[in-house]
Design a protein around this motif. Structure first.
Motif, short mmCIF file in Angstrom:
data_model
loop_
_atom_site.label_atom_id
_atom_site.label_comp_id
_atom_site.label_asym_id
_atom_site.label_seq_id
_atom_site.Cartn_x
_atom_site.Cartn_y
_atom_site.Cartn_z
N ASP A 101 38.76 117.00 48.99
CA ASP A 101 38.69 118.40 49.43
C ASP A 101 37.36 118.61 50.13
O ASP A 101 36.31 118.66 49.51
CB ASP A 101 38.82 119.34 48.22
N ARG A 102 37.41 118.74 51.45
CA ARG A 102 36.19 118.80 52.25
C ARG A 102 36.01 120.17 52.90
O ARG A 102 35.31 120.31 53.87
CB ARG A 102 36.26 117.71 53.31
N ASN A 103 36.65 121.21 52.36
CA ASN A 103 36.67 122.51 53.01
C ASN A 103 35.70 123.52 52.42
O ASN A 103 35.88 124.72 52.64
CB ASN A 103 38.10 123.08 52.97
N TYR A 104 34.70 123.10 51.70
CA TYR A 104 33.75 124.05 51.13
C TYR A 104 32.43 123.35 50.87
O TYR A 104 32.36 122.13 50.84
CB TYR A 104 34.30 124.64 49.82
N LEU A 105 31.38 124.14 50.70
CA LEU A 105 30.08 123.65 50.27
C LEU A 105 29.67 124.46 49.06
O LEU A 105 29.95 125.65 48.97
CB LEU A 105 29.03 123.79 51.37
N SER A 106 29.01 123.81 48.12
CA SER A 106 28.54 124.48 46.92
C SER A 106 27.37 123.69 46.35
O SER A 106 27.45 122.46 46.26
CB SER A 106 29.68 124.55 45.90
N GLU A 107 26.31 124.38 45.98
CA GLU A 107 25.12 123.68 45.49
C GLU A 107 25.39 122.97 44.16
O GLU A 107 26.24 123.39 43.39
CB GLU A 107 23.95 124.64 45.37
N LYS A 138 23.20 126.12 49.71
CA LYS A 138 22.88 127.48 49.24
C LYS A 138 23.05 128.49 50.37
O LYS A 138 23.61 129.56 50.18
CB LYS A 138 21.44 127.55 48.73
N GLU A 139 22.56 128.13 51.57
CA GLU A 139 22.64 129.05 52.71
C GLU A 139 24.07 129.36 53.08
O GLU A 139 24.42 130.50 53.36
CB GLU A 139 21.89 128.48 53.91
N VAL A 140 24.95 128.37 53.06
CA VAL A 140 26.36 128.58 53.39
C VAL A 140 26.96 129.53 52.37
O VAL A 140 27.69 130.46 52.72
CB VAL A 140 27.12 127.24 53.44
N ASN A 141 26.66 129.32 51.10
CA ASN A 141 27.22 130.20 50.07
C ASN A 141 26.68 131.62 50.18
O ASN A 141 27.41 132.58 49.94
CB ASN A 141 26.96 129.63 48.68
N VAL A 143 25.76 133.11 53.00
CA VAL A 143 26.43 133.70 54.16
C VAL A 143 27.85 134.13 53.80
O VAL A 143 28.32 135.18 54.21
CB VAL A 143 26.43 132.70 55.35
N LEU A 144 28.53 133.30 52.99
CA LEU A 144 29.89 133.60 52.61
C LEU A 144 29.98 134.62 51.47
O LEU A 144 31.05 135.07 51.12
CB LEU A 144 30.63 132.32 52.21
N GLY A 145 28.84 134.95 50.87
CA GLY A 145 28.83 135.94 49.80
C GLY A 145 29.12 135.40 48.42
O GLY A 145 29.51 136.13 47.53
N TYR A 146 28.91 134.09 48.22
CA TYR A 146 29.15 133.49 46.90
C TYR A 146 27.91 133.52 46.06
O TYR A 146 26.84 133.43 46.47
CB TYR A 146 29.63 132.03 47.04
#
Length: 146
Positions: A101-107, A138-141, A143-146
């Motif tokens: 599953d390569r569709n997300y980033l998470s610290e 962290k930055e991606v999350n 931006v996405l509001g996570y």
């Protein structure tokens, strides 16, 4: 030992790798061009032209590979990827693990990250790549509001 394995996450940690694969032999560091280290809760690498991933190269046995398959959750969490390097003037195939599953980033969580940091120290790798990858996740999350 005729198989090679490229580690970029928790398996850089020599104590952890020795526990899972006591017959594995650390060969040295390796830079994989056109890939980058990312976090999807756990470490992964993703193709990215112009980037590079620093990691560790291990010589492994079939038994080592079976132990790594279990640890990496192969084939459900990770699949295997292969690439070829030149080593001692010969071409060598190298195996690594890539998340399915390569569709997300998470610290990563703190203890997992500390395991990887120790692996970077064990292998003599600079921490900049690791630190930047954590910041990026962290930055991606954010931006996405996570």
């Amino acid at each position: 030992m005729n198989k090679y394995y490229f580690a970029y996450g928790s398996n850089l940690n020599h104590d952890h790798m020795n526990f899972r694969c006591p017959n594995a032999r650390f060969v040295g560091t390796l830079t994989l061009p056109d890939w980058e280290l990312v976090f999807r809760g756990v470490a992964d690498i993703s193709q990215q032209p112009g980037k590079e991933v620093q990691g560790g190269l291990y010589a492994i046995t079939n038994v080592c590979e079976q132990a790594l398959d279990i640890y990496e959750g192969y084939p459900h969490l990770y699949t295997k990827g292969y690439f070829t390097i030149k080593m001692d003037k010969k071409k060598q195939d190298v195996m690594t693990y890539l998340m399915n599953d390569r569709n997300y980033l998470s610290e990563p969580n703190g203890s997992y990250l500390e395991t990887i940091k120790q692996g970077y120290r064990d292998c003599g790798l600079p921490l900049e790549q690791l630190n930047q990858s954590v910041i990026n996740s962290k930055e991606v999350n954010n931006v996405l509001g996570y």
